[in-house]
Scaffold this motif. Structure first.
Motif, short mmCIF file in Angstrom:
data_model
loop_
_atom_site.label_atom_id
_atom_site.label_comp_id
_atom_site.label_asym_id
_atom_site.label_seq_id
_atom_site.Cartn_x
_atom_site.Cartn_y
_atom_site.Cartn_z
N UNK A 100 0.80 -1.21 0.00
CA UNK A 100 0.00 0.00 0.00
C UNK A 100 0.83 1.26 0.00
N UNK A 101 1.19 1.75 1.18
CA UNK A 101 1.88 3.03 1.31
C UNK A 101 3.26 3.03 0.65
N UNK A 102 3.96 1.92 0.71
CA UNK A 102 5.34 1.90 0.22
C UNK A 102 5.40 1.76 -1.30
N UNK A 103 4.75 0.75 -1.86
CA UNK A 103 4.90 0.45 -3.29
C UNK A 103 3.70 0.86 -4.15
N UNK A 104 2.57 1.18 -3.55
CA UNK A 104 1.38 1.64 -4.28
C UNK A 104 1.08 0.72 -5.47
N UNK A 105 0.78 -0.55 -5.16
CA UNK A 105 0.63 -1.54 -6.22
C UNK A 105 -0.59 -1.31 -7.11
N UNK A 106 -1.55 -0.53 -6.65
CA UNK A 106 -2.70 -0.25 -7.51
C UNK A 106 -2.28 0.59 -8.72
N UNK A 107 -1.23 1.37 -8.54
CA UNK A 107 -0.70 2.18 -9.64
C UNK A 107 0.49 1.51 -10.32
N UNK A 108 1.32 0.81 -9.54
CA UNK A 108 2.54 0.20 -10.05
C UNK A 108 2.57 -1.29 -9.69
N UNK A 109 1.83 -2.12 -10.42
CA UNK A 109 1.68 -3.53 -10.02
C UNK A 109 2.90 -4.41 -10.26
N UNK A 110 3.83 -3.97 -11.11
CA UNK A 110 4.97 -4.83 -11.44
C UNK A 110 6.29 -4.11 -11.23
N UNK A 111 7.34 -4.91 -11.07
CA UNK A 111 8.72 -4.44 -11.09
C UNK A 111 9.44 -5.22 -12.17
N UNK A 164 21.72 -10.35 -6.71
CA UNK A 164 21.20 -9.44 -5.69
C UNK A 164 21.64 -8.03 -6.08
N UNK A 165 20.68 -7.17 -6.35
CA UNK A 165 20.96 -5.82 -6.83
C UNK A 165 20.88 -4.83 -5.66
N UNK A 166 22.00 -4.18 -5.29
CA UNK A 166 21.94 -3.18 -4.21
C UNK A 166 21.06 -2.00 -4.63
N UNK A 167 20.24 -1.54 -3.69
CA UNK A 167 19.28 -0.48 -4.01
C UNK A 167 19.21 0.53 -2.86
N UNK A 168 19.26 1.81 -3.23
CA UNK A 168 18.88 2.88 -2.30
C UNK A 168 17.44 3.23 -2.63
N UNK A 169 16.52 2.97 -1.71
CA UNK A 169 15.10 2.98 -2.01
C UNK A 169 14.60 4.32 -2.54
N UNK A 170 15.09 5.43 -1.98
CA UNK A 170 14.59 6.74 -2.40
C UNK A 170 14.99 7.07 -3.84
N UNK A 171 16.00 6.39 -4.39
CA UNK A 171 16.35 6.58 -5.80
C UNK A 171 15.19 6.20 -6.71
N UNK A 172 14.31 5.33 -6.20
CA UNK A 172 13.17 4.87 -6.98
C UNK A 172 11.85 5.44 -6.46
N UNK A 173 11.95 6.48 -5.65
CA UNK A 173 10.74 7.09 -5.10
C UNK A 173 10.07 6.26 -4.03
N UNK A 174 10.82 5.33 -3.44
CA UNK A 174 10.29 4.47 -2.38
C UNK A 174 10.77 4.99 -1.03
#
Length: 227
Positions: free
Chosen positions: A126-137, A192-202
């Motif tokens: 919900x709040x983190x990934x908003x799957x209703x708008x962005x269902x896939x990665x 395993x891909x290192x990720x900084x979450x805010x780089x993706x708006x998360x």
């Protein structure tokens, strides 16, 4: 007098619960999740054909079942915990020509990613990934990858792959060291891909009782079949 003693005892119990509760949770309840799946050579066979061809993501078998998700570290009720979310709802394909991976894409259904906590999963979808708008990665290969060094004897090789990772509708270039196994008529890869979450708006949750680190990883293991 007995009543006063009983009330005093109850207060002591409550105070101890408040003080000892988080410590007890961390020591006896909160545990790190098992790490994300990686390629296993258990039961691996010699390659039965050429690595060249078109490959499609399938469910896989045994330890090499297709899965993708994320790994994060969080402080939960005062306890340090490593959380792994995962799903088998993964699709994709790849093309290998002249022993080079020339194209490939993996798509993950984000809503299906689960941990051991429904409450955490609800926040995530919900709040983190908003799957209703962005269902896939998705993860897409950007440039050819030489697979000539991948053994045919049931052992693995590691190759570096440049690609594009898309999370929550935002795409960024990434690099991942991918372990590859050519076993029988299957091609299996993990990374395993290192990720900084805010780089993706998360935005990592910070809700008082839980604080999630600013970085983590996106993990995958894909089993592919020829054809």
């Amino acid at each position: 007098m007995k009543k006063i003693w009983w009330i005093g005892g109850a207060v002591v119990v409550v105070v101890l619960a408040l003080l000892v509760g988080p410590w007890a949770y961390g020591k006896f309840i909160a545990e790190d999740d098992a790490p994300a799946a990686v390629v296993s050579t258990q039961g691996a066979e010699a390659a039965s054909g050429s690595i060249d061809g078109q490959w499609t993501v399938v469910a896989g078998q045994g330890d090499n079942q297709t899965a993708a998700g994320y790994t994060v570290h969080e402080i939960l009720n005062g306890s340090s915990v490593t959380v792994v979310g995962t799903t088998g709802e993964v699709s994709g394909n790849a093309v290998v020509e002249g022993e080079k991976l020339t194209s490939g894409e993996v798509t993950v259904q984000v809503a299906s990613i689960k941990t051991d906590s429904d409450r955490r999963d609800g926040q995530f979808t919900g709040n983190v990934m908003d799957i209703s708008t962005y269902p896939t990665a998705t993860f897409t290969i950007d440039s050819p990858v030489d697979l000539a060094a991948v053994p045919t004897d049931g052992t693995t090789a590691t190759v570096t792959v440049s690609g594009t990772l898309t999370l929550k509708g935002q795409s960024k270039p990434v690099s991942v060291d991918m372990t590859v196994l050519h076993s029988g008529d299957s091609l299996i890869a993990s990374g395993s891909i290192p990720v900084t979450w805010t780089d993706f708006g998360v935005e990592p949750p910070s809700l008082g009782f839980v604080t999630v680190d600013a970085s983590g990883s996106v993990d995958f293991l894909v089993s592919l079949a020829a054809g």
